[in-house]
Write a protein that holds these residues in place. Structure first.
Motif, mmCIF file in Angstrom:
data_model
loop_
_atom_site.group_PDB
_atom_site.id
_atom_site.type_symbol
_atom_site.label_atom_id
_atom_site.label_comp_id
_atom_site.label_asym_id
_atom_site.label_seq_id
_atom_site.Cartn_x
_atom_site.Cartn_y
_atom_site.Cartn_z
ATOM 1 N N ASP A 49 -4.776 0.519 30.959
ATOM 2 C CA ASP A 49 -5.084 -0.207 32.239
ATOM 3 C C ASP A 49 -6.273 -0.935 32.018
ATOM 4 O OD1 ASP A 49 -5.007 -1.124 34.899
ATOM 5 O OD2 ASP A 49 -5.154 0.756 35.918
ATOM 6 N N ALA A 50 -5.893 -2.500 32.079
ATOM 7 C CA ALA A 50 -7.054 -3.342 31.743
ATOM 8 C C ALA A 50 -7.819 -3.667 33.024
ATOM 9 C CB ALA A 50 -6.396 -4.730 31.395
ATOM 10 N N THR A 51 -7.561 -2.961 34.226
ATOM 11 C CA THR A 51 -8.187 -3.151 35.356
ATOM 12 C C THR A 51 -9.402 -2.058 35.259
ATOM 13 O OG1 THR A 51 -6.757 -1.663 36.660
ATOM 14 C CG2 THR A 51 -6.204 -3.890 36.988
ATOM 15 N N ASN A 52 -9.194 -1.036 34.252
ATOM 16 C CA ASN A 52 -10.381 -0.225 34.292
ATOM 17 C C ASN A 52 -11.591 -0.741 33.446
ATOM 18 O OD1 ASN A 52 -9.055 1.759 35.806
ATOM 19 N ND2 ASN A 52 -8.036 2.603 33.672
ATOM 20 N N ILE A 53 -11.655 -1.812 32.936
ATOM 21 C CA ILE A 53 -12.498 -2.398 31.792
ATOM 22 C C ILE A 53 -13.988 -2.506 32.409
ATOM 23 C CG2 ILE A 53 -13.470 -4.400 30.411
ATOM 24 C CD1 ILE A 53 -10.960 -2.674 29.152
ATOM 25 N N GLU A 54 -14.926 -1.959 31.806
ATOM 26 C CA GLU A 54 -16.199 -1.680 32.489
ATOM 27 C C GLU A 54 -17.288 -2.784 31.787
ATOM 28 O OE1 GLU A 54 -17.313 2.189 32.255
ATOM 29 O OE2 GLU A 54 -16.273 2.919 34.034
ATOM 30 N N VAL B 65 -13.912 -11.795 24.248
ATOM 31 C CA VAL B 65 -14.504 -10.538 24.981
ATOM 32 C C VAL B 65 -14.012 -10.386 26.353
ATOM 33 C CG1 VAL B 65 -16.461 -8.941 25.848
ATOM 34 C CG2 VAL B 65 -16.570 -10.507 23.510
ATOM 35 N N MET B 66 -13.446 -9.293 26.874
ATOM 36 C CA MET B 66 -13.037 -9.117 28.192
ATOM 37 C C MET B 66 -13.964 -8.376 28.795
ATOM 38 S SD MET B 66 -9.036 -8.143 29.246
ATOM 39 C CE MET B 66 -8.622 -8.112 30.910
ATOM 40 N N GLY B 67 -14.239 -8.906 30.040
ATOM 41 C CA GLY B 67 -15.007 -8.071 30.831
ATOM 42 C C GLY B 67 -15.049 -8.359 32.343
ATOM 43 N N ARG C 170 -6.861 -7.619 39.530
ATOM 44 C CA ARG C 170 -6.472 -8.288 38.657
ATOM 45 C C ARG C 170 -6.982 -9.755 38.603
ATOM 46 N NH1 ARG C 170 0.166 -7.045 37.475
ATOM 47 N NH2 ARG C 170 -0.296 -4.702 37.558
ATOM 48 N N ARG C 171 -8.100 -9.959 39.447
ATOM 49 C CA ARG C 171 -8.798 -11.096 39.218
ATOM 50 C C ARG C 171 -10.463 -10.748 39.144
ATOM 51 N NH1 ARG C 171 -7.224 -15.775 38.229
ATOM 52 N NH2 ARG C 171 -8.923 -16.780 39.562
ATOM 53 N N GLN C 172 -10.679 -9.491 38.778
ATOM 54 C CA GLN C 172 -11.952 -9.259 38.485
ATOM 55 C C GLN C 172 -12.306 -9.559 36.966
ATOM 56 O OE1 GLN C 172 -12.135 -5.227 39.319
ATOM 57 N NE2 GLN C 172 -12.109 -5.144 41.448
ATOM 58 N N GLN C 173 -11.548 -9.734 36.163
ATOM 59 C CA GLN C 173 -11.993 -9.902 34.592
ATOM 60 C C GLN C 173 -11.929 -11.372 34.226
ATOM 61 O OE1 GLN C 173 -9.012 -8.408 35.801
ATOM 62 N NE2 GLN C 173 -9.531 -6.257 35.726
ATOM 63 N N GLY D 249 -9.553 -15.170 35.350
ATOM 64 C CA GLY D 249 -8.062 -15.359 34.632
ATOM 65 C C GLY D 249 -8.012 -14.304 33.468
ATOM 66 N N GLY D 250 -8.933 -13.295 33.140
ATOM 67 C CA GLY D 250 -8.936 -12.538 32.052
ATOM 68 C C GLY D 250 -7.777 -11.792 32.101
ATOM 69 N N PHE D 251 -7.172 -11.192 33.088
ATOM 70 C CA PHE D 251 -6.013 -10.286 32.924
ATOM 71 C C PHE D 251 -4.833 -11.060 32.686
ATOM 72 C CE2 PHE D 251 -2.572 -7.725 34.770
ATOM 73 C CZ PHE D 251 -2.973 -6.453 34.418
ATOM 74 N N ALA D 252 -4.768 -12.167 33.278
ATOM 75 C CA ALA D 252 -3.510 -12.946 33.087
ATOM 76 C C ALA D 252 -3.646 -13.511 31.625
ATOM 77 C CB ALA D 252 -3.206 -14.187 34.094
ATOM 78 N N ILE D 253 -4.676 -13.988 30.832
ATOM 79 C CA ILE D 253 -4.681 -14.418 29.604
ATOM 80 C C ILE D 253 -4.454 -13.281 28.659
ATOM 81 C CG2 ILE D 253 -6.343 -14.992 27.987
ATOM 82 C CD1 ILE D 253 -7.804 -16.693 29.945
ATOM 83 N N ALA D 254 -5.000 -12.067 28.961
ATOM 84 C CA ALA D 254 -4.670 -10.691 28.271
ATOM 85 C C ALA D 254 -3.078 -10.275 28.155
ATOM 86 C CB ALA D 254 -5.369 -9.532 28.683
ATOM 87 N N GLN D 255 -2.327 -10.647 29.233
ATOM 88 C CA GLN D 255 -0.816 -10.384 29.340
ATOM 89 C C GLN D 255 -0.462 -11.230 28.491
ATOM 90 O OE1 GLN D 255 0.343 -7.694 30.683
ATOM 91 N NE2 GLN D 255 -1.779 -7.084 30.778
ATOM 92 N N ALA D 256 -0.738 -12.671 28.496
ATOM 93 C CA ALA D 256 -0.077 -13.821 27.917
ATOM 94 C C ALA D 256 -0.292 -13.416 26.478
ATOM 95 C CB ALA D 256 -0.690 -15.151 28.232
ATOM 96 N N ARG D 257 -1.323 -13.113 26.003
ATOM 97 C CA ARG D 257 -1.811 -12.768 24.716
ATOM 98 C C ARG D 257 -1.085 -11.543 24.037
ATOM 99 N NH1 ARG D 257 -4.596 -9.617 21.073
ATOM 100 N NH2 ARG D 257 -5.897 -10.653 19.585
ATOM 101 N N LEU D 258 -0.731 -10.743 24.653
ATOM 102 C CA LEU D 258 0.135 -9.324 24.132
ATOM 103 C C LEU D 258 1.594 -9.737 23.801
ATOM 104 C CD1 LEU D 258 -2.178 -6.680 26.256
ATOM 105 C CD2 LEU D 258 -2.061 -7.091 23.787
ATOM 106 N N GLY D 259 1.918 -10.432 24.815
ATOM 107 C CA GLY D 259 3.540 -10.401 24.618
ATOM 108 C C GLY D 259 3.893 -10.847 23.417
#
Length: 404
Positions: free
Chosen positions: A146-151, A183-185, A195-198, A250-260
């Motif tokens: 769950d990428a929203t957990n990233i610290e 790096v995602m943070g 989903r807009r924190q990262q 925009g990190g969460f959306a970018i991560a989802q685009a990358r993982l597909g």
């Protein structure tokens, strides 16, 4: 849906199959012999650079990128059978073709979201195979599925960002040619939209405060060819604000685009791994005698081989359908199928490789065949890019919506 290979795919398949037989498979033993003589186990064996040069010469380079400006311009449906072929030698072939994770996902990310300066500095040398890269998302202290957990914290300070956090299983980070981390943070940890924190930010490896602490073993393997899977510490790492990828938040959306695309690439290669396992199992079956018969004459072995063939054909059709949907309706339109192959393929391929290991007896778990390492890689993919259970949960919810 027409899954017949078009003329370009057929041409590339023939070239790639010949490349595998003439160059990649003979290099597998050579690479291991050379690695034993290297100053560091993370250095690249010379034969790998020779393979890369030959792949470039033959036009078998950057096949994964659908954008013709940067890659071969192949559709997912065209690339699928080529990725499957590389899966027969997953340690060498993807790297030889510059089609190895995590660089593939990072190149896709930079091509889609990077600005011109970022593309010039990092995408171009990645495309040419001059450097390697790593994608730093997973963390040991949180459930990173769950990428929203990233610290990890990415804090703005004047014209810079300061990065603090601890990451692990960061693929590629042990390779001395790995020059850049994506790096995602969290840039806005208290923001109302989870989903807009990262955000994503580019961190050069040689930036003060970056510590590649150790290699994480995977079932005892260090996975040298992919540059390992490292624990990395970011301690007060300061980089220019221009290093942010896309926009802040925009990190969460970018991560989802990358993982597909990454998920389908893994599944394509897994089918190739299964084919290699079946080939080894069949060769073993016709050459080994037990209780007065060859293994090929034993009913249990025949069942394993038949079941493996049926499973591989089923998986291939599902992966091809998914590739076709990604090409025609986009990744969002193929969401269900992407999750389906991510669940089904590693699970089934682990079982096929396990049967091949069993057929080889003690040799199957040893270094004398590639089977043990193939099994470890396939088993890991039940976790990588999101564990099976996360995809099952999401897919089930989508199915149940039809009845609510």
């Amino acid at each position: 849906m027409d899954f017949a290979y078009d003329a370009r795919t057929e041409e590339l398949r023939e070239k790639l199959l010949a490349f595998m037989d003439e160059h990649v498979h003979p290099a597998e033993t050579v690479a291991e012999e050379q690695r034993a003589l290297l100053a560091s186990p993370w250095d690249t064996p010379p034969v790998v650079e020779e393979l890369k040069a030959e792949a470039k010469r033959q036009g078998l380079w950057n096949l994964f990128l659908p954008d013709a400006e940067y890659g071969a311009g192949l559709t997912n449906l065209q690339y699928a059978p080529l990725a499957e072929i590389t899966g027969r030698s997953p340690q060498l072939a993807p790297t030889a073709l510059n089609c190895a994770a995590p660089d593939t996902g990072n190149m896709e990310l930079l091509a889609q979201f990077g600005d011109e300066a970022q593309k010039k500095q990092w995408l171009e040398p990645l495309l040419s195979g001059e450097i390697r890269s790593a994608f730093a998302m997973t963390e040991p202290e949180v459930a990173s599925s769950d990428a929203t957990n990233i610290e990890t914290r990415i804090r703005r300070d004047g014209d810079d960002y300061v990065v603090d956090g601890r990451k692990w299983f960061i693929s590629g980070a042990m390779n001395p040619d790995c020059r850049i981390f994506i790096v995602m943070g969290k840039t806005d940890p208290d923001g109302p939209d989870l989903r807009r924190q990262q955000s994503m930010i580019l961190v050069p490896r040689d930036t003060p405060g970056v510590e590649v602490r150790r290699a994480m073993r995977v079932y005892g393997y260090e996975d040298h060819y992919h540059g390992g899977h490292a624990e990395v510490i970011f301690d007060g790492v300061r980089v220019p604000a221009a290093n942010i990828v896309g926009e802040e938040g925009g990190g969460f959306a970018i991560a989802q685009a990358r993982l597909g695309p990454g998920r389908i690439h893994h599944c394509m290669r897994l089918i190739g791994m299964a084919e290699r396992a079946v080939e080894l199992m069949c060769r073993r079956a016709v050459s080994r005698t037990a209780f007065g018969k060859t293994l090929a004459q034993q009913g249990v072995m025949q069942n394993w081989i038949a079941d493996a063939r049926v499973t591989i054909e089923q998986l291939r059709l599902l992966v091809l359908k998914t590739a076709w949907l990604m090409d025609t309706v986009g990744n969002r339109g193929a969401h269900t199928e992407i999750q389906a192959i991510k669940i089904a393929t590693p699970r089934a391929v682990v079982d096929i490789i396990d049967k091949a290991v069993q057929a080889h007896g003690a040799g199957g778990v040893s270094q004398d065949t590639p089977l043990a390492e193939l099994w470890a890689a396939a088993r890991t993919l039940k976790l990588a890019d999101g564990p099976d259970e996360v995809h099952q949960r999401s897919l089930a919810r989508r199915e149940l919506k039809k009845y609510l």
